[in-house]
Design an enzyme around this catalytic site. Structure first.
Site, PDB file in Angstrom:
ATOM      1  N   HIS A 148       0.809  -1.221   0.000  1.00  0.00           N
ATOM      2  CA  HIS A 148       0.000   0.000   0.000  1.00  0.00           C
ATOM      3  C   HIS A 148       0.846   1.276   0.000  1.00  0.00           C
ATOM      4  O   HIS A 148       0.305   2.379  -0.016  1.00  0.00           O
ATOM      5  CB  HIS A 148      -0.925   0.009   1.219  1.00  0.00           C
ATOM      6  CG  HIS A 148      -2.013  -1.012   1.138  1.00  0.00           C
ATOM      7  ND1 HIS A 148      -1.950  -2.209   1.806  1.00  0.00           N
ATOM      8  CD2 HIS A 148      -3.182  -1.021   0.451  1.00  0.00           C
ATOM      9  CE1 HIS A 148      -3.038  -2.911   1.556  1.00  0.00           C
ATOM     10  NE2 HIS A 148      -3.807  -2.213   0.727  1.00  0.00           N
ATOM     11  N   HIS A 193      -2.653  -6.039  -6.024  1.00  0.00           N
ATOM     12  CA  HIS A 193      -2.826  -7.230  -5.195  1.00  0.00           C
ATOM     13  C   HIS A 193      -4.290  -7.624  -5.148  1.00  0.00           C
ATOM     14  O   HIS A 193      -5.180  -6.842  -5.468  1.00  0.00           O
ATOM     15  CB  HIS A 193      -2.282  -6.999  -3.778  1.00  0.00           C
ATOM     16  CG  HIS A 193      -2.885  -5.823  -3.081  1.00  0.00           C
ATOM     17  ND1 HIS A 193      -2.402  -4.539  -3.238  1.00  0.00           N
ATOM     18  CD2 HIS A 193      -3.927  -5.721  -2.224  1.00  0.00           C
ATOM     19  CE1 HIS A 193      -3.115  -3.704  -2.503  1.00  0.00           C
ATOM     20  NE2 HIS A 193      -4.061  -4.388  -1.885  1.00  0.00           N
ATOM     21  N   CYS A 241     -14.394  -5.498   3.796  1.00  0.00           N
ATOM     22  CA  CYS A 241     -13.433  -5.601   2.700  1.00  0.00           C
ATOM     23  C   CYS A 241     -12.052  -5.906   3.266  1.00  0.00           C
ATOM     24  O   CYS A 241     -11.721  -5.486   4.367  1.00  0.00           O
ATOM     25  CB  CYS A 241     -13.398  -4.330   1.854  1.00  0.00           C
ATOM     26  SG  CYS A 241     -13.239  -2.802   2.757  1.00  0.00           S
ATOM     27  N   HIS A 257      -8.268  -8.576   2.174  1.00  0.00           N
ATOM     28  CA  HIS A 257      -7.403  -9.250   1.205  1.00  0.00           C
ATOM     29  C   HIS A 257      -7.289 -10.732   1.550  1.00  0.00           C
ATOM     30  O   HIS A 257      -7.132 -11.081   2.727  1.00  0.00           O
ATOM     31  CB  HIS A 257      -5.983  -8.679   1.259  1.00  0.00           C
ATOM     32  CG  HIS A 257      -5.929  -7.189   1.314  1.00  0.00           C
ATOM     33  ND1 HIS A 257      -5.888  -6.490   2.497  1.00  0.00           N
ATOM     34  CD2 HIS A 257      -5.920  -6.271   0.325  1.00  0.00           C
ATOM     35  CE1 HIS A 257      -5.847  -5.202   2.228  1.00  0.00           C
ATOM     36  NE2 HIS A 257      -5.860  -5.035   0.925  1.00  0.00           N
ATOM     37  N   GLU A 286     -14.382  -9.327  11.432  1.00  0.00           N
ATOM     38  CA  GLU A 286     -14.852  -7.949  11.565  1.00  0.00           C
ATOM     39  C   GLU A 286     -16.231  -7.829  12.194  1.00  0.00           C
ATOM     40  O   GLU A 286     -16.495  -6.888  12.943  1.00  0.00           O
ATOM     41  CB  GLU A 286     -14.876  -7.259  10.197  1.00  0.00           C
ATOM     42  CG  GLU A 286     -13.507  -7.011   9.616  1.00  0.00           C
ATOM     43  CD  GLU A 286     -13.518  -6.044   8.443  1.00  0.00           C
ATOM     44  OE1 GLU A 286     -14.557  -5.383   8.210  1.00  0.00           O
ATOM     45  OE2 GLU A 286     -12.484  -5.956   7.760  1.00  0.00           O
ATOM     46  N   TYR A 340      -8.643  -1.306  -9.772  1.00  0.00           N
ATOM     47  CA  TYR A 340      -8.678   0.133  -9.546  1.00  0.00           C
ATOM     48  C   TYR A 340      -7.437   0.594  -8.804  1.00  0.00           C
ATOM     49  O   TYR A 340      -6.738  -0.202  -8.164  1.00  0.00           O
ATOM     50  CB  TYR A 340      -9.941   0.552  -8.769  1.00  0.00           C
ATOM     51  CG  TYR A 340      -9.867   0.264  -7.276  1.00  0.00           C
ATOM     52  CD1 TYR A 340      -9.491   1.262  -6.380  1.00  0.00           C
ATOM     53  CD2 TYR A 340     -10.154  -1.001  -6.770  1.00  0.00           C
ATOM     54  CE1 TYR A 340      -9.401   1.002  -5.025  1.00  0.00           C
ATOM     55  CE2 TYR A 340     -10.076  -1.257  -5.424  1.00  0.00           C
ATOM     56  CZ  TYR A 340      -9.703  -0.260  -4.553  1.00  0.00           C
ATOM     57  OH  TYR A 340      -9.602  -0.520  -3.203  1.00  0.00           O
ATOM     58  N   GLU A 366      -4.392   2.432  -2.598  1.00  0.00           N
ATOM     59  CA  GLU A 366      -4.959   1.123  -2.881  1.00  0.00           C
ATOM     60  C   GLU A 366      -4.765   0.875  -4.368  1.00  0.00           C
ATOM     61  O   GLU A 366      -5.088   1.739  -5.195  1.00  0.00           O
ATOM     62  CB  GLU A 366      -6.451   1.078  -2.540  1.00  0.00           C
ATOM     63  CG  GLU A 366      -6.772   1.075  -1.071  1.00  0.00           C
ATOM     64  CD  GLU A 366      -6.447  -0.234  -0.365  1.00  0.00           C
ATOM     65  OE1 GLU A 366      -5.854  -1.148  -0.991  1.00  0.00           O
ATOM     66  OE2 GLU A 366      -6.764  -0.331   0.830  1.00  0.00           O
ATOM     67  N   GLU A 413      -5.743  -2.417  -6.393  1.00  0.00           N
ATOM     68  CA  GLU A 413      -6.303  -3.738  -6.135  1.00  0.00           C
ATOM     69  C   GLU A 413      -7.012  -4.321  -7.351  1.00  0.00           C
ATOM     70  O   GLU A 413      -7.602  -3.599  -8.153  1.00  0.00           O
ATOM     71  CB  GLU A 413      -7.299  -3.664  -4.978  1.00  0.00           C
ATOM     72  CG  GLU A 413      -6.662  -3.254  -3.670  1.00  0.00           C
ATOM     73  CD  GLU A 413      -7.607  -3.247  -2.503  1.00  0.00           C
ATOM     74  OE1 GLU A 413      -7.141  -3.467  -1.372  1.00  0.00           O
ATOM     75  OE2 GLU A 413      -8.827  -3.014  -2.685  1.00  0.00           O
ATOM     76  N   TRP A 445     -13.387   2.868  -3.292  1.00  0.00           N
ATOM     77  CA  TRP A 445     -13.805   1.571  -3.820  1.00  0.00           C
ATOM     78  C   TRP A 445     -15.287   1.337  -3.549  1.00  0.00           C
ATOM     79  O   TRP A 445     -16.000   0.781  -4.389  1.00  0.00           O
ATOM     80  CB  TRP A 445     -12.948   0.428  -3.274  1.00  0.00           C
ATOM     81  CG  TRP A 445     -12.964   0.275  -1.787  1.00  0.00           C
ATOM     82  CD1 TRP A 445     -13.830  -0.465  -1.040  1.00  0.00           C
ATOM     83  CD2 TRP A 445     -12.066   0.896  -0.861  1.00  0.00           C
ATOM     84  NE1 TRP A 445     -13.529  -0.343   0.293  1.00  0.00           N
ATOM     85  CE2 TRP A 445     -12.447   0.475   0.436  1.00  0.00           C
ATOM     86  CE3 TRP A 445     -10.967   1.740  -1.002  1.00  0.00           C
ATOM     87  CZ2 TRP A 445     -11.774   0.884   1.589  1.00  0.00           C
ATOM     88  CZ3 TRP A 445     -10.301   2.148   0.146  1.00  0.00           C
ATOM     89  CH2 TRP A 445     -10.700   1.722   1.419  1.00  0.00           C
TER      90      TRP A 445
END
Length: 194
Positions: free
Chosen positions: A33, A40, A75, A77, A95, A110, A124, A126, A173
């Site tokens: 990042h 990624h 959201c 990874h 979360e 994006y 970001e 991604e 995003w």
């Protein structure tokens, strides 16, 4: 059971990919990042309740990128050696302390730079897979404060209004994904959203 524990780490290995989602390597999250960012794998989840509302989360103030901005339900990874399916269900539990069946909708690439007009904080970059799902009223959400400052349920029109009226409080995003879901996949949302 409470999920009030730290679940994100700067040194967790992210999966670096090309535009076709082929793995080309691994890099610690903080490095992936930094600056302009390194492409990624990522995912975004939109959860809906039986009333047809979507769950939004306000990111924790400890997040290095977009702290206290409103975003989609969940959201994150996939980690090294982890499938999208395993990663999405892990993160819902980490979360929000919930789980549900998820439906893959689309994948897109994006790049968004945080505070582009200020100092170089990070970006970001991604290849993000977008999912939708429903949780029923029997599932109690227990937010992890290390990840989430607040949550709220909004109708589709209220979510549209939020993006229009407070764009500087929304993660990039989330804005991109929500608009595309509404414009290109209304049939997929119809059974979830009112």
């Amino acid at each position: 059971m409470s999920t009030h524990r730290r679940v994100s780490f700067d040194d967790e290995p992210l999966i670096l990919v090309d535009a076709d989602d082929q793995i080309i390597g691994y890099q610690h999250k903080a490095q992936a990042h930094a600056g302009e960012g390194t492409l990624h794998r990522a995912f975004s989840i939109f959860l809906f309740n039986p009333q047809g509302q979507v769950l939004l989360q306000q990111r924790s103030d400890s997040k290095p990128l977009w702290p206290l901005f409103w975003s989609n339900s969940c959201c994150s990874h996939p980690r090294r050696g982890e499938s999208y399916a395993d990663a999405t269900h892990r993160r819902l539990n980490d979360e929000l302390a919930v789980d549900t069946e998820l439906e893959f909708i689309y994948q897109f690439e994006y790049h968004a730079k945080y505070q582009a007009d200020a100092r170089d904080i990070g970006s970001e970059r991604e290849l993000c897979s977008v999912y939708i799902g429903r949780i029923d009223d029997s599932q109690r959400i227990d937010v992890n404060p290390s990840e989430i400052a607040a949550c709220r349920w909004l109708s589709g029109p209220d979510t549209d209004a939020l993006l229009k009226e407070q764009p500087d409080q929304i993660t990039p995003w989330f804005a991109m994904e929500w608009r595309r879901l509404r414009e290109e996949f209304p049939d997929r949302l119809e059974r979830l959203l009112r």
